[in-house]
Design an enzyme around this catalytic site. Structure first.
Site, PDB file in Angstrom:
ATOM      1  N   SER A 157       0.872  -1.090   0.016  1.00 34.42           N
ATOM      2  CA  SER A 157      -0.200   0.041  -0.088  1.00 34.42           C
ATOM      3  C   SER A 157       0.659   1.157  -0.030  1.00 34.42           C
ATOM      4  O   SER A 157       0.381   2.470  -0.215  1.00 34.42           O
ATOM      5  CB  SER A 157      -0.963   0.055   1.193  1.00 34.42           C
ATOM      6  OG  SER A 157      -0.232   0.186   2.345  1.00 34.42           O
ATOM      7  N   HIS A 160      -5.678  -3.712  -1.104  1.00 32.08           N
ATOM      8  CA  HIS A 160      -5.691  -2.672  -2.214  1.00 32.08           C
ATOM      9  C   HIS A 160      -5.702  -3.163  -3.289  1.00 32.08           C
ATOM     10  O   HIS A 160      -4.970  -2.784  -4.395  1.00 32.08           O
ATOM     11  CB  HIS A 160      -4.272  -1.954  -2.046  1.00 32.08           C
ATOM     12  CG  HIS A 160      -4.277  -1.033  -0.674  1.00 32.08           C
ATOM     13  ND1 HIS A 160      -4.736   0.473  -0.602  1.00 32.08           N
ATOM     14  CD2 HIS A 160      -4.001  -1.522   0.540  1.00 32.08           C
ATOM     15  CE1 HIS A 160      -4.388   0.775   0.639  1.00 32.08           C
ATOM     16  NE2 HIS A 160      -4.190  -0.360   1.577  1.00 32.08           N
ATOM     17  N   LYS A 186     -12.549  -0.138   1.733  1.00 27.25           N
ATOM     18  CA  LYS A 186     -11.701   0.453   0.683  1.00 27.25           C
ATOM     19  C   LYS A 186     -12.782   0.543  -0.380  1.00 27.25           C
ATOM     20  O   LYS A 186     -13.698   1.301  -0.381  1.00 27.25           O
ATOM     21  CB  LYS A 186     -10.510  -0.121   0.505  1.00 27.25           C
ATOM     22  CG  LYS A 186      -9.801   0.015   1.620  1.00 27.25           C
ATOM     23  CD  LYS A 186      -8.123  -0.153   1.426  1.00 27.25           C
ATOM     24  CE  LYS A 186      -7.076   0.292   2.515  1.00 27.25           C
ATOM     25  NZ  LYS A 186      -7.549  -0.495   3.793  1.00 27.25           N
TER      26      LYS A 186
END
Length: 427
Positions: free
Chosen positions: A214, A242, A273
């Site tokens: 990340s 991610h 996310k």
């Protein structure tokens, strides 16, 4: 001696011990004062190093355009993990509102007591389907999923082989297990092979890596990792926080993008996310593993169930992705538009072709000052410095969202150029 008298004899000195003496309060205050002095010194050290992390206050919903307390007008947001722009998507929000009305605000319970609703099971089923794995278990966060996995799966006769730059939650989770721990150099397949050779006498071998790292936006070499794992009899685990939702042709993640979905055995990821951005994490993998996690994983057993609105929002986000890959496919062109323009302007951008676009600056104070100046120009970005990244590798981490327009991206690049010239980063 009568019992009552004996009790009186024993209890009198005991009460004297437990009763606060005149000296005890001052002793306690002295301890607090000493602790306060130690803490203030640590805080002063952080400020002096330029690594102080303030918290800006957002006064609007999350999105590509936000309102920030103390700033005038519309602010472009280029540092959220809202990769697909689903945090405030109308259908996602509607699902949360309906769940709040139909299922309540929360369960006031852990899952195995009275905290499992049909919507929790439905989301787990859809996540397993999305990742093409046998089963799924939900957690309060992916940090909890990483904290709860390794101590259940691995014992003292096993070995875990971890990339040296894995996320803090992976590191902490591995510390909780009793397996032998080996670190291999970042994305270094030769070093991983040497560690695997050393681990051949163990019962189980588990290679652990972030799918996407990340801080740098670099992608793990999963094909090579899987080749080595199969050669030396190891399982493969990836953290996909991610990547889930937007990497790969259908947004399934790095394992899909690199063609190894059937060779990666365990996946941990997040709902916080790309998948709506609220909260929650999960593990997908073999059903016996998921069943054992339900029995023994401490963060699962001792944490309240995910609130119904969070579950419903994530479920709708997953349904949108299962129905269409259009949103996921829009990311690539926008990512390269930013990366190419920034590189042409003279900036150094870490990683390759990922929406995480770290603008490398080196100095922590410079990263903080530039981020503040960017906000004055109407662009919200944050400087990252030690201990989040290694000393001397401070950066501003820019994150591209499917909700950003080309105009948003171009305006942000122009602001970086203006700020970069002011601070002598580019000419």
């Amino acid at each position: 001696m009568p019992l009552r008298s004996a009790v009186r004899v024993i209890s009198t000195p005991l009460r004297a011990v437990l009763r606060p003496s005149a000296a005890n309060p001052s002793r306690g205050y002295s301890a607090v004062a000493q602790a306060r002095s130690v803490l203030e010194h640590e805080l002063d050290t952080i400020r002096a190093a330029g690594t102080w992390k303030g918290e800006r206050v957002i006064t609007s919903k999350q999105g590509p355009h936000i309102n920030v307390d103390g700033s005038r007008g519309d602010i472009l947001n280029f540092c959220a993990n809202n990769y697909l722009g689903l945090s405030s998507h109308p259908e996602v929000v509607k699902a949360g509102i309906e769940a709040l009305q139909n299922y309540g605000a929360g369960l006031s319970s852990v899952r195995f007591i009275c905290g499992t609703q049909n919507i929790h099971k439905d989301l787990e089923k859809k996540l397993a389907q999305f990742h093409e794995r046998e089963d799924c278990i939900l957690y309060a966060s992916c940090f909890d999923a990483n904290a709860g996995l390794f101590e259940v799966l691995l014992g003292p006769d096993d070995v875990v082989l971890s990339d040296e730059l894995n996320h803090a939650s992976i590191i902490d989770g591995i510390r909780l297990c009793r397996a032998k721990r080996m670190r291999y150099k970042h994305m270094d397949l030769n070093d991983l092979e040497e560690r695997l050779k050393e681990a051949q006498s163990s019962r189980l071998r588990l290679v652990v890596t972030d799918g996407v790292f990340s801080m740098d936006g670099d992608v793990a070499p999963l094909k090579g990792i899987c080749d080595l794992a199969e050669q030396y009899g190891a399982m493969v685990f990836i953290d996909e926080c991610h990547a889930t939702g937007f990497l790969g042709p259908r947004g399934r993640g790095t394992d899909e993008m690199l063609g190894v979905m059937d060779r990666v055995h365990i996946v941990n990821s997040t709902l916080g996310k790309a998948l709506g951005g609220a909260a929650g994490g999960y593990t997908v993998g073999p059903k016996p593993l998921i069943d054992l996690l339900r029995q023994r994983s401490r963060p699962y057993l001792f944490s309240n169930s995910l609130p119904p609105p969070v579950v419903a929002c994530a479920t709708r986000a997953v349904e949108l992705l299962l129905a269409s890959n259009e949103i996921a496919q829009s990311m690539a062109a926008k990512t390269m538009r930013f990366r190419n323009a920034m590189t042409q302007a003279g900036f150094t951008i870490s990683g390759t072709a990922h929406p995480i676009c770290p603008v490398m600056l080196g100095d922590a104070r410079l990263a903080s000052l530039m981020a503040d100046d960017m906000l004055k120009l109407g662009v919200y970005v944050i400087g990252f410095s030690f201990p989040v990244v290694p000393k001397g590798k401070a950066r501003i981490r820019v994150q591209i969202s499917a909700a950003h327009t080309d105009e948003d991206i171009d305006r942000t690049v122009d602001s970086f150029i203006q700020t970069g010239r002011k601070h002598g980063v580019i000419s």
